[in-house]
Motif scaffolding. Structure first.
Motif, PDB file in Angstrom:
ATOM      1  N   ALA A 164     -29.711   1.090 -19.835  1.00 59.45           N
ATOM      2  CA  ALA A 164     -29.284   1.932 -18.682  1.00 59.45           C
ATOM      3  C   ALA A 164     -28.952   0.830 -17.938  1.00 59.45           C
ATOM      4  CB  ALA A 164     -30.236   2.985 -18.523  1.00 59.45           C
ATOM      5  N   ALA A 165     -29.868  -0.112 -17.539  1.00 62.81           N
ATOM      6  CA  ALA A 165     -29.710  -0.989 -16.312  1.00 62.81           C
ATOM      7  C   ALA A 165     -28.482  -1.767 -16.310  1.00 62.81           C
ATOM      8  CB  ALA A 165     -30.805  -2.032 -16.313  1.00 62.81           C
ATOM      9  N   VAL A 166     -28.085  -2.293 -17.728  1.00 60.00           N
ATOM     10  CA  VAL A 166     -26.853  -3.235 -17.745  1.00 60.00           C
ATOM     11  C   VAL A 166     -25.729  -2.353 -17.612  1.00 60.00           C
ATOM     12  CG1 VAL A 166     -25.396  -4.238 -19.561  1.00 60.00           C
ATOM     13  CG2 VAL A 166     -27.801  -4.791 -19.245  1.00 60.00           C
ATOM     14  N   ALA A 167     -25.766  -1.050 -18.172  1.00 58.04           N
ATOM     15  CA  ALA A 167     -24.655  -0.008 -17.994  1.00 58.04           C
ATOM     16  C   ALA A 167     -24.410   0.253 -16.383  1.00 58.04           C
ATOM     17  CB  ALA A 167     -24.820   1.379 -18.831  1.00 58.04           C
ATOM     18  N   ALA A 168     -25.486   0.444 -15.810  1.00 53.89           N
ATOM     19  CA  ALA A 168     -25.305   0.515 -14.314  1.00 53.89           C
ATOM     20  C   ALA A 168     -24.846  -0.484 -13.532  1.00 53.89           C
ATOM     21  CB  ALA A 168     -26.868   0.872 -13.833  1.00 53.89           C
ATOM     22  N   TYR A 169     -25.167  -1.919 -14.008  1.00 53.95           N
ATOM     23  CA  TYR A 169     -24.429  -2.993 -13.437  1.00 53.95           C
ATOM     24  C   TYR A 169     -23.108  -2.996 -13.519  1.00 53.95           C
ATOM     25  CZ  TYR A 169     -23.383  -7.905 -12.846  1.00 53.95           C
ATOM     26  OH  TYR A 169     -22.772  -8.963 -12.618  1.00 53.95           O
ATOM     27  N   ARG A 170     -22.545  -2.650 -14.768  1.00 55.58           N
ATOM     28  CA  ARG A 170     -21.277  -2.579 -15.041  1.00 55.58           C
ATOM     29  C   ARG A 170     -20.510  -1.527 -14.341  1.00 55.58           C
ATOM     30  NH1 ARG A 170     -20.042  -5.235 -19.880  1.00 55.58           N
ATOM     31  NH2 ARG A 170     -21.379  -5.815 -21.263  1.00 55.58           N
ATOM     32  N   GLY A 171     -21.108  -0.428 -14.362  1.00 58.04           N
ATOM     33  CA  GLY A 171     -20.297   0.872 -13.602  1.00 58.04           C
ATOM     34  C   GLY A 171     -20.257   0.332 -12.072  1.00 58.04           C
ATOM     35  N   PHE A 172     -21.534  -0.115 -11.480  1.00 61.58           N
ATOM     36  CA  PHE A 172     -21.592  -0.456  -9.937  1.00 61.58           C
ATOM     37  C   PHE A 172     -20.652  -1.361  -9.700  1.00 61.58           C
ATOM     38  CE2 PHE A 172     -24.008  -2.320  -6.561  1.00 61.58           C
ATOM     39  CZ  PHE A 172     -24.286  -1.234  -5.705  1.00 61.58           C
ATOM     40  N   THR A 173     -20.587  -2.684 -10.401  1.00 58.71           N
ATOM     41  CA  THR A 173     -19.680  -3.739  -9.965  1.00 58.71           C
ATOM     42  C   THR A 173     -18.253  -3.239 -10.009  1.00 58.71           C
ATOM     43  OG1 THR A 173     -19.717  -4.549 -12.219  1.00 58.71           O
ATOM     44  CG2 THR A 173     -21.171  -5.393 -10.457  1.00 58.71           C
ATOM     45  N   SER A 174     -17.796  -2.510 -10.981  1.00 58.63           N
ATOM     46  CA  SER A 174     -16.515  -1.988 -11.269  1.00 58.63           C
ATOM     47  C   SER A 174     -16.207  -0.990 -10.122  1.00 58.63           C
ATOM     48  CB  SER A 174     -16.233  -1.163 -12.623  1.00 58.63           C
ATOM     49  OG  SER A 174     -16.534  -2.072 -13.989  1.00 58.63           O
ATOM     50  N   PHE A 175     -17.075  -0.053  -9.719  1.00 59.83           N
ATOM     51  CA  PHE A 175     -16.863   0.553  -8.634  1.00 59.83           C
ATOM     52  C   PHE A 175     -16.559  -0.150  -7.400  1.00 59.83           C
ATOM     53  CE2 PHE A 175     -19.051   2.352  -4.661  1.00 59.83           C
ATOM     54  CZ  PHE A 175     -18.254   3.146  -4.462  1.00 59.83           C
ATOM     55  N   LEU A 176     -17.511  -1.034  -6.935  1.00 62.67           N
ATOM     56  CA  LEU A 176     -17.176  -1.910  -5.806  1.00 62.67           C
ATOM     57  C   LEU A 176     -15.938  -2.656  -5.869  1.00 62.67           C
ATOM     58  CD1 LEU A 176     -20.993  -3.193  -5.187  1.00 62.67           C
ATOM     59  CD2 LEU A 176     -19.581  -1.464  -3.795  1.00 62.67           C
ATOM     60  N   LEU A 177     -15.626  -3.150  -6.677  1.00 63.21           N
ATOM     61  CA  LEU A 177     -14.677  -4.175  -6.678  1.00 63.21           C
ATOM     62  C   LEU A 177     -13.219  -3.464  -6.715  1.00 63.21           C
ATOM     63  CD1 LEU A 177     -13.742  -7.147  -7.081  1.00 63.21           C
ATOM     64  CD2 LEU A 177     -13.515  -6.909  -9.378  1.00 63.21           C
ATOM     65  N   GLY A 178     -13.203  -2.358  -7.439  1.00 60.14           N
ATOM     66  CA  GLY A 178     -11.956  -1.567  -7.517  1.00 60.14           C
ATOM     67  C   GLY A 178     -11.594  -0.977  -6.040  1.00 60.14           C
ATOM     68  N   HIS A 179     -12.732  -0.452  -5.460  1.00 60.17           N
ATOM     69  CA  HIS A 179     -12.602   0.349  -4.012  1.00 60.17           C
ATOM     70  C   HIS A 179     -12.281  -0.702  -3.159  1.00 60.17           C
ATOM     71  CE1 HIS A 179     -13.297   3.795  -1.458  1.00 60.17           C
ATOM     72  NE2 HIS A 179     -13.530   2.743  -0.745  1.00 60.17           N
ATOM     73  N   LEU A 180     -13.195  -1.908  -3.106  1.00 63.89           N
ATOM     74  CA  LEU A 180     -12.825  -2.835  -1.853  1.00 63.89           C
ATOM     75  C   LEU A 180     -11.763  -3.474  -1.822  1.00 63.89           C
ATOM     76  CD1 LEU A 180     -17.024  -3.676  -1.546  1.00 63.89           C
ATOM     77  CD2 LEU A 180     -15.231  -1.769  -0.118  1.00 63.89           C
TER      78      LEU A 180
END
Length: 248
Positions: A164-180
């Protein structure tokens, strides 16, 4: 060779020595951190395409060759700028290196810290995405081993499983990068193929698309803050579901 007229006159260390004066590089206390900080300031003004070692040397009142003792070349300099940006997150008083009031507060603070970094360094932020990472599993914008460690260990301490922690890292970084990346593009950053609408006047080519033409003003409105908050809340909800799923 085309002369770089924007850089100003090149300091002549040899002439200074012949005249009995210290060369320019001896008058300026140089170190890697000073060079990288000045390069970031310059890059914020002109963008990566305008940054050259000669121009940076002129800003520091030294010959470009003086910089190579500390920075082997422009590619190394760009990597150092990215490292400087990511390390700067630790200096943000609102960002935590580990959870104190739960994992959601931890991630919200981190997300907003990265956004502040992106908005503070609009033209430099795309480098966080474009520079080659040190390892293929380092994902921008949290692309340092220190932050991956903080992120994963923080979530594990809050009851996340490894998966779950690894999946959260993937989702969190994808969200930040795409939005920003989209957001800094609206502020003039060069992010490659992304096109940013700046003129709200309907383009003549839209005459066959009346709905788009009619709504072009609304389409170009800046709702970055609201969109960021809503998307972040939705992301945290998905991470919550991931946490529960992997605990089961």
């Amino acid at each position: 060779m085309v002369e770089d007229t924007d850089a100003g006159p090149t300091p002549d260390a040899d002439a200074e020595i012949v005249a009995g004066r210290k060369p320019p590089s001896a008058r300026v206390p140089l170190d890697r951190d000073t060079i990288v900080a000045e390069a970031l300031t310059f890059l914020d003004e002109v963008g990566p395409g305008g940054l050259t070692m000669r121009r940076l040397g002129a800003r520091l009142n030294v010959e470009a060759m003086s910089l190579y003792r500390y920075v082997p070349g422009k590619e190394d300099l760009l990597d150092a700028i990215v490292e400087h940006l990511i390390r700067g997150l630790y200096a943000d008083p609102e960002v935590l290196a580990e959870p104190r009031d739960g994992w959601q507060d931890f991630l919200q603070r981190l997300a907003h810290g990265v956004r502040r970094m992106a908005l503070r360094h609009v033209k430099a932020f795309p480098l966080v995405a474009s520079r080659p990472p040190e390892a293929p599993w380092l994902r921008p914008p949290l692309r340092s081993v220190d932050w991956v460690e903080s992120f994963l260990s923080g979530l594990l301490a809050e009851g996340f499983t490894d998966e779950a922690a690894v999946a959260a890292y993937r989702g969190f970084t994808s969200f930040l990068l795409g939005h920003l990346l989209l957001e800094v593009a609206t502020h003039g950053a060069d992010v490659g193929p992304l096109d940013v609408v700046e003129d709200t006047t309907p383009d003549p080519s839209l005459e066959d698309f009346p709905t788009v033409a009619r709504l072009s003003g609304e389409l170009s409105e800046d709702h970055a803050v609201e969109e960021f908050e809503i998307a972040l809340e939705q992301l945290l909800e998905r991470i919550t579901a991931l946490k529960v799923e992997h605990q089961g």
